[in-house]
Scaffold this active site. Structure first.
Site, PDB file in Angstrom:
ATOM      1  CG  HIS A  99     -13.949  13.222  45.527  1.00 26.60           C
ATOM      2  ND1 HIS A  99     -12.887  13.671  44.772  1.00 26.60           N
ATOM      3  CD2 HIS A  99     -13.827  11.872  45.592  1.00 26.60           C
ATOM      4  CE1 HIS A  99     -12.158  12.643  44.394  1.00 26.60           C
ATOM      5  NE2 HIS A  99     -12.707  11.533  44.881  1.00 26.60           N
ATOM      6  CG  HIS A 145     -10.058   9.797  48.247  1.00 27.28           C
ATOM      7  ND1 HIS A 145      -9.614   8.520  47.953  1.00 27.28           N
ATOM      8  CD2 HIS A 145     -10.482  10.324  47.078  1.00 27.28           C
ATOM      9  CE1 HIS A 145      -9.753   8.288  46.663  1.00 27.28           C
ATOM     10  NE2 HIS A 145     -10.298   9.373  46.108  1.00 27.28           N
ATOM     11  CG  ASN A 176      -9.024  15.629  42.718  1.00 25.05           C
ATOM     12  OD1 ASN A 176      -8.008  14.952  42.651  1.00 25.05           O
ATOM     13  ND2 ASN A 176     -10.143  15.280  42.132  1.00 25.05           N
TER      14      ASN A 176
END
Length: 165
Positions: free
Chosen positions: A124, A122, A52
């Site tokens: 994390h 998505h 990220n």
């Protein structure tokens, strides 16, 4: 007395050209030679894992289905199973490479929940250490980042390779 804090990555984000499409669709469509620049550390049949970039935290990866969907129910059984295997694999690699005391693993479903890219699911995966969230975010809304993105890419890419297919 307030002290100025340096967070140069914020200006990089503000000034950077924003892609016209979905980066989560573009990254796996690009040739594997572009993976390092796109921060993709691993690919599977229906998912991929990348660092990220904004906001970056050491070892923070995202596990992303290749299908452009915003709803969990929109994934077929094979896509869901592969996504979950990729998530399991990513957590194992982050644990092996960074040796954190714990991890945050989660999704932000929808813009109201904090999703920066709300139209593409998505996960994390963020490694955490006891004491890593010290006074910096509390007093100055800043984090101390101890590792550059390229170094993180090298370590995580090697970690996925060591784990095998």
């Amino acid at each position: 007395m307030q002290q100025p804090l340096w967070a140069p990555w914020r200006m990089e984000f503000i000034r950077s050209e924003k892609p016209a499409g979905c980066i989560f669709c573009d990254f796996p469509a690009a040739p594997e030679a572009a993976d390092r620049g796109n921060l993709v550390v691993h690919r599977s049949a229906h998912a991929f894992t990348c660092l990220n970039r904004f906001p970056y935290n050491s070892g923070h990866v995202m596990v992303i289905p290749r299908a452009h969907v915003a709803d969990l129910g929109a994934l077929g059984p094979a896509e869901w199973a592969d996504l979950q295997e990729e998530l399991r694999r990513a957590a194992a690699v982050v644990k092996a490479v960074y040796r954190p005391d714990g991890m945050n693993v989660g999704m932000n479903l929808g813009r109201a929940a904090g999703a920066g890219i709300a139209d593409h699911l998505h996960w994390h995966v963020v490694p955490r250490w006891i004491g890593d969230n010290n006074f910096m975010p509390v007093l100055a809304d800043n984090r101390v980042v101890v590792e550059a993105l390229d170094e993180a890419w090298q370590r995580l890419h090697a970690g996925f390779a060591a784990l095998g297919p």
